[in-house]
Design a protein around this motif. Sequence first.
Motif, PDB file in Angstrom:
ATOM      1  N   VAL A  27       2.562  -3.758   1.096  1.00 55.61           N
ATOM      2  CA  VAL A  27       1.751  -4.122   0.103  1.00 55.61           C
ATOM      3  C   VAL A  27       2.861  -4.827  -0.952  1.00 55.61           C
ATOM      4  N   ASP A  28       3.854  -3.978  -1.428  1.00 49.90           N
ATOM      5  CA  ASP A  28       4.840  -4.558  -2.420  1.00 49.90           C
ATOM      6  C   ASP A  28       6.051  -5.094  -1.639  1.00 49.90           C
ATOM      7  N   LEU A  29       6.038  -6.352  -1.662  1.00 51.55           N
ATOM      8  CA  LEU A  29       6.876  -6.886  -0.972  1.00 51.55           C
ATOM      9  C   LEU A  29       8.381  -6.691  -1.313  1.00 51.55           C
ATOM     10  N   GLN A  30       8.379  -6.614  -2.868  1.00 52.37           N
ATOM     11  CA  GLN A  30       9.525  -6.469  -3.356  1.00 52.37           C
ATOM     12  C   GLN A  30      10.564  -4.950  -3.281  1.00 52.37           C
ATOM     13  N   ARG A  31       9.389  -3.850  -3.312  1.00 49.81           N
ATOM     14  CA  ARG A  31       9.873  -2.635  -3.279  1.00 49.81           C
ATOM     15  C   ARG A  31       9.899  -2.231  -1.881  1.00 49.81           C
ATOM     16  N   ASP A  32       9.347  -3.001  -0.865  1.00 50.59           N
ATOM     17  CA  ASP A  32       9.139  -2.733   0.573  1.00 50.59           C
ATOM     18  C   ASP A  32       8.247  -1.554   0.886  1.00 50.59           C
ATOM     19  N   ALA A  33       7.219  -1.583  -0.126  1.00 51.19           N
ATOM     20  CA  ALA A  33       6.235  -0.330   0.016  1.00 51.19           C
ATOM     21  C   ALA A  33       5.032  -0.854   0.909  1.00 51.19           C
ATOM     22  N   THR A  34       4.623  -0.044   1.599  1.00 47.72           N
ATOM     23  CA  THR A  34       3.475  -0.332   2.649  1.00 47.72           C
ATOM     24  C   THR A  34       2.150   0.500   2.457  1.00 47.72           C
ATOM     25  N   VAL A  35       1.354   0.099   3.144  1.00 47.43           N
ATOM     26  CA  VAL A  35       0.104   0.654   3.239  1.00 47.43           C
ATOM     27  C   VAL A  35       0.272   2.203   3.464  1.00 47.43           C
ATOM     28  N   SER A  36       1.190   2.560   4.431  1.00 49.82           N
ATOM     29  CA  SER A  36       1.783   3.928   5.079  1.00 49.82           C
ATOM     30  C   SER A  36       1.936   4.428   3.845  1.00 49.82           C
ATOM     31  N   ASP A  37       2.967   3.946   2.767  1.00 52.92           N
ATOM     32  CA  ASP A  37       3.151   4.622   1.573  1.00 52.92           C
ATOM     33  C   ASP A  37       2.021   4.979   0.639  1.00 52.92           C
ATOM     34  N   VAL A  38       1.070   4.057   0.579  1.00 52.33           N
ATOM     35  CA  VAL A  38      -0.021   4.606  -0.318  1.00 52.33           C
ATOM     36  C   VAL A  38      -0.892   5.705   0.364  1.00 52.33           C
ATOM     37  N   LEU A  39      -1.059   5.375   1.684  1.00 57.61           N
ATOM     38  CA  LEU A  39      -1.940   6.485   2.293  1.00 57.61           C
ATOM     39  C   LEU A  39      -0.966   7.936   2.013  1.00 57.61           C
ATOM     40  N   ARG A  40       0.317   7.890   2.135  1.00 57.30           N
ATOM     41  CA  ARG A  40       0.980   9.121   2.191  1.00 57.30           C
ATOM     42  C   ARG A  40       0.946   9.820   0.530  1.00 57.30           C
ATOM     43  N   ALA A  41       0.796   8.934  -0.093  1.00 56.39           N
ATOM     44  CA  ALA A  41       0.582   9.553  -1.586  1.00 56.39           C
ATOM     45  C   ALA A  41      -0.797   9.962  -1.723  1.00 56.39           C
ATOM     46  N   THR A  42      -1.866   9.466  -1.158  1.00 54.36           N
ATOM     47  CA  THR A  42      -3.194   9.914  -1.524  1.00 54.36           C
ATOM     48  C   THR A  42      -3.220  11.220  -0.574  1.00 54.36           C
ATOM     49  N   GLY A  43      -2.511  11.112   0.431  1.00 53.08           N
ATOM     50  CA  GLY A  43      -2.431  12.209   1.206  1.00 53.08           C
ATOM     51  C   GLY A  43      -1.894  13.506   0.886  1.00 53.08           C
ATOM     52  N   ALA A  44      -1.024  13.520  -0.046  1.00 51.36           N
ATOM     53  CA  ALA A  44      -0.232  14.386  -0.965  1.00 51.36           C
ATOM     54  C   ALA A  44      -1.040  14.830  -1.920  1.00 51.36           C
ATOM     55  N   GLY A  45      -2.226  14.068  -2.262  1.00 48.97           N
ATOM     56  CA  GLY A  45      -3.217  14.561  -3.083  1.00 48.97           C
ATOM     57  C   GLY A  45      -3.252  13.786  -4.626  1.00 48.97           C
ATOM     58  N   LEU A  46      -2.598  12.553  -4.572  1.00 49.90           N
ATOM     59  CA  LEU A  46      -2.506  11.978  -5.661  1.00 49.90           C
ATOM     60  C   LEU A  46      -3.956  11.028  -5.965  1.00 49.90           C
ATOM     61  N   ARG A  47      -4.560  11.213  -7.008  1.00 45.45           N
ATOM     62  CA  ARG A  47      -5.714  10.594  -7.174  1.00 45.45           C
ATOM     63  C   ARG A  47      -5.626   9.632  -8.139  1.00 45.45           C
ATOM     64  N   SER A  48      -4.585   9.286  -8.935  1.00 46.46           N
ATOM     65  CA  SER A  48      -4.694   8.365 -10.079  1.00 46.46           C
ATOM     66  C   SER A  48      -3.647   7.176  -9.534  1.00 46.46           C
ATOM     67  N   VAL A  49      -3.962   5.938  -9.960  1.00 51.99           N
ATOM     68  CA  VAL A  49      -3.090   4.430  -9.492  1.00 51.99           C
ATOM     69  C   VAL A  49      -1.741   4.823 -10.126  1.00 51.99           C
ATOM     70  N   GLU A  50      -1.834   5.312 -11.378  1.00 51.14           N
ATOM     71  CA  GLU A  50      -0.597   5.692 -12.166  1.00 51.14           C
ATOM     72  C   GLU A  50       0.425   6.302 -11.197  1.00 51.14           C
ATOM     73  N   HIS A  51      -0.126   7.559 -10.772  1.00 51.43           N
ATOM     74  CA  HIS A  51       0.627   8.343 -10.184  1.00 51.43           C
ATOM     75  C   HIS A  51       1.119   7.814  -8.594  1.00 51.43           C
ATOM     76  N   VAL A  52       0.230   7.164  -8.131  1.00 50.67           N
ATOM     77  CA  VAL A  52       0.358   6.441  -6.843  1.00 50.67           C
ATOM     78  C   VAL A  52       1.736   5.338  -7.041  1.00 50.67           C
ATOM     79  N   LYS A  53       1.576   4.471  -8.156  1.00 53.54           N
ATOM     80  CA  LYS A  53       2.697   3.845  -8.615  1.00 53.54           C
ATOM     81  C   LYS A  53       4.104   4.193  -8.668  1.00 53.54           C
ATOM     82  N   ARG A  54       4.008   5.583  -9.209  1.00 52.38           N
ATOM     83  CA  ARG A  54       5.212   6.202  -9.452  1.00 52.38           C
ATOM     84  C   ARG A  54       6.003   6.753  -8.216  1.00 52.38           C
TER      85      ARG A  54
END
Lengths: 956, 102, 194
Positions: A477-504
């Motif tokens: 997803v973010d090539l500079q941070r090497d962050a992937t879809v799985s990282d996003v899903l891990r965030a939502t899986g951990a209960g994060l609901r806001s994009v601001e939180h997912v960003k951090r």
Amino acid sequence: MNTPFRAPGHGRVDRGTTLSFTFDGIAHTGHPGDTLASALLADGVHHVAHGIRYGRPRGVLAAGAEEPNALVQIEFPFPEPMLTATTVELYEGLVARGLSGQGRLSGEPDTARYDTVHAHCDVLVVGAGPAGLAATLAAARTGARVVLVDELPEPGGSLLGSQEPLDGAPAMEWVGAVLAELAEHADVRVLRRTTAFGHYDDGLVLALEKRTDHLGAAAPAHVSRQRIWRIRSRQVVYATGAYERPIAFDNNDRPGIMLAGSARTYLNRFGVLPGTRAVVFTTNDSAYPAALELADAGVRIAAVADVREEVPEHWRSACAERGIAVRAGHVVTGTSGIERVTRAHVAPFGAGRLGERHGVDCDLLLVSGGWNPAVALFSQARGTLRYDAGIGAFVPAGAPGGVRTAGAAGGTFTLAGCLADGVAAAGQALSALGRTVPETALPVTGPLPHGAPARVLWRVPSPRDGREDQDGTLQFVDLQRDATVSDVLRATGAGLRSVEHVKRYTTIGTAHDQGRTSGVMTSGIVAEALGVDVAELGTTRFRPPAVPVSFAALAGRNRGELFDPVRVTALHPWHVEHGALFENVGQWKRPWYYPRAGETIEEAVQRECRAARTGVAMMDGSTLGKINVQGPDAGVLLDRLYTNLMSTLKVGRVRYGVMCGVDGMAIDDGTVIRVAEQEFLLTTTTGNAARVLEWMEEWLQTEWPGLRVHLTSVTEHWVTIPLVGPRSREVLALVAPDLDVSNDAFPFMSWQDTTVAGVAARVCRISFSGELAYEVNVPAWYGITVWEALHAAGDAFSITTYGTETMHVLRAEKAYPIIGQDTDGTVTPQDLGMSWVVSKKKPDFVGKRSFARAENLREDRKQLVGLLPADEHVLLPEGAQIIATSDIPAPPVPMLGHVTSSYRSDALRRTFALALVRSGTRRIGETLYVPLDGRTVPVTVTDPVLFDKEGARRDG
Amino acid sequence: MQLITCPWCGDREEIEFHYGGQAHVAYPEDPYALDDEQWAQYVFFRDNPKGPFAERWVHAAGCRRWFNALRDTVTHEFLAVHRAGAERPSPTSTAKGQEATR
Amino acid sequence: MTVETPVRFSPLAAWQDTLAQLPTGIRVRELPHLTQLTLRAEPGSTAVRAVAACLGVPLPGPVRAELSGDVEVLWMGPDEWLLVAPDGRADDLLARLRSAVGEEFATVTDVSAQRTTLALSGPLVRSVLAQGCAVDLDSRVTPAGSCPTTLLAQAPVTLVVHDDAPAPDVRLLVRASFAAYLAAWLVDACTEHR
């Protein structure tokens, strides 16, 4: 010179000139007009960097500031980290290397100049694409003051990267004509290589101009390398364009995978073919012109995978004419390749289910997931956004006053639409300023093919989904941070609901590209994962700076000797010439002490002190604040602001005074002389001059406007020279022949106008040392003359110049407090042992009522006392805490107070200190302790006045 | 860098100004008629509203005049400024509004 | 005993040579030792009328300067003006003004050494000042006769626009203690035009 990846007849680089450069240790060539990225691609170099987390090979995704991948370190001519190869203009001799995320700052000082310039305009247009140029032209024709800033070396924006004609001719001809007309307008300023990076209050936009970066080592040293423009604009038009959006699929980070529009830019702006055999993966029409133009330039388009089931007939037949297979309803599910993509895996994607995939060989995979309007600055300006489900992007919704968008930044994507939008935005901006925009004829655009709506697709399901711990581990997803879809899903899986939180949580969007290619995609993936509407979820907040800005540029010329104003007195050149060392007092440079050869500070200060106490010494006291107070009510005002009575002071006399805040705490002190019946001159401490004047004016202007008093600062009109010591009378007599210096004729706390060294002077008999002393005041122009005359007259008495350190020792021996050193805003005159300065006669003055507050009557208030360390050699550090016991008790340690001033005294032949101590006056005679270096130092509490308690010395 | 309208000098950057706290807090008529708590109210306590707030500012780097302003503490927007002693401002008569129509 | 005139030095005496070497397009020189008096009086008062009559010019309103006479009058604040006259006029002017004011409430203070004056002229003046001054110096916004007191770089100054176009002539009044900083800043600001 041509390379296999230069397309003949394309691009705006100057092929007549060759530039040599080195990348990753290998020599390459390019041309003026190239970026580092375009030159590398022209040489067939795609693998330019590595991912920061997994070290995977990374290529060039984009052609501009949105690039997340191609991070490089410049090594020569001056080391600079983390630039994007797509924004580094090529120059002769450039040495750079690819990075794995982080670079390094130079250890050497940067000798380049950086500066700042203020500009003002009616309309600021950001972006010189079709919309921005049209807006600028329309505004310019009204005679408005216009500034146009654009990040590229050449205006044109998207027109640089397309083959769309205007008025039946290449669009850049129209751009040239517009620029020529703009050059005719004296009130239009076009700034190239200039990126607006921050929108601040009241129409202030900051922009960074890269002025000589593109010249490399040939940059002239006297021209600033970068400039910050502070543009104060009444109206701002953001014509900042749009960024193409990638799509998440397996192994979507390989070199050779590029945004379709960027490939088009490489062809048309740089004449570079980013590959030989390409697969195109799109969700919308915009990839087709890229495919066709590249095909016409010789790139074999192996397949177009269009996720839409329906592909517009126009594009389908144009592809067919060129033998390009269009696979409607297909997606790219993944790629193969090691250093570069070698195959794209294409599969049908009907009804959201992947069909059987097959590989298509390619060395270039072009991706278009749609376009995100570049709304960062608009959003910084507090413009609101709304989600447009049709294009899968956030577009401007509500514009704040004085701000608007034009063109693709506002979600308008056709060339004709952008041009018209630019003119309309200029019209709105100007009508807000009360001007009318004349009809502006727009160039004729080519025929618009009948298109089809885009389909919004954030992520292609992976064939591996469900087979691993986490889905999307290879979907970046973010090539500079090497962050992937799985990282996003891990965030939502951990209960994060806001994009601001997912960003951090995921760090997506926190790299220096600020998530231009990843932000909206993240919102989309989060929304899908949570099963909510993207519109509800929103996007993360945009903050300045929108692009990386170096601290050097932000500092500008405020460095070195210009870092902070250095204020000097008229005597400063003399002090420098005579070897003074200086102390910073606020912005002032004050002589600290005047060391003789080989002397330590202790030795010098002892010598200076001894001279003042036994002979004669002089110092520069010019930094004292001086305020002239005139008018019939001058005495009334001073009575209200000083704790003591000033109106009774007789003309010719001087009085010491203290000012307090309404809370009763001392805020300043100084002397007041009565110049005439209706005129006083008061002094303030050096650091407080401006504050005291402001304080007095505040009372006068807001509380007592009826008082007939005027305050005038005369601080720098006068040079003030304290002449101190038992022999000072004799020295003064030599240079002031008209003055009767005898004690009777010129008593303590009086002043006289006379002539000193031929200069009209005002001499006061005041003392900040307890010694016989005079203070000679002359207009500053004559300062040096009078100073030198005093110095020469004192020669026979071994007159000694002294600095602030000696001044402090002398005054501390007499317990004269320094407001701000011995006080901290919680200290009353009574706490300082100066009840005598507080009038009992005056019915009221500022601070008086507070003296009667219970808190200020407490017996255990901190009071100023003297401290004598048992060991007369121990110098207590200022700020040291004071406790009651020789052993440090367990925390919390009861603190009795702290050391405020501490010196070695020549007169006392020992060290001593002043301190604020709880119930200090009552403790005189007690032994207290100061923790120091792991032990405690016993100290005796004394009366603060340690020298000449009787005041026997002041009359000489 | 916000612009603040000095009622005398016009729009200037905020760095030219100093803040003086809440406006219209008059020095008590007779401080000695107040008990400690009432006096402390005058000395230490100020309003802290969310929204429009009457404040005192001084154009320190310019004409050195203290003036009153009505500022929205949520948006930082100056709704009005007026010279000391003049009638209190109404939020509609902002100097910036005048600027825009000049 | 012969009476020698005591030697005096202006704040930028040591900068004379450096300032003389600035690039073509901008000329900066110190106008040392000008007489400067601060006049404080209530606008519209008898005292103000008396001063105006005495000087032969009206006292200008906000941010304006009256530059026509021998004594320039700069507005510094609503009840404050700075009178600028040639060197050596302080005593005479003080006496004249005080006598004109009489028993009215107005005050005059000699502040001649408080500030020094720099004269800037040439086509580059505006672009040099724009490096450190946030006030819009365009001649339509700040025409001849304007005298904003503001900040230049980090120093408090009063800018007096004597002439606006085509080659501006701007006087810059700066506190004596800031003069060397400002001179260094101006010289540095001209670097690009060498």
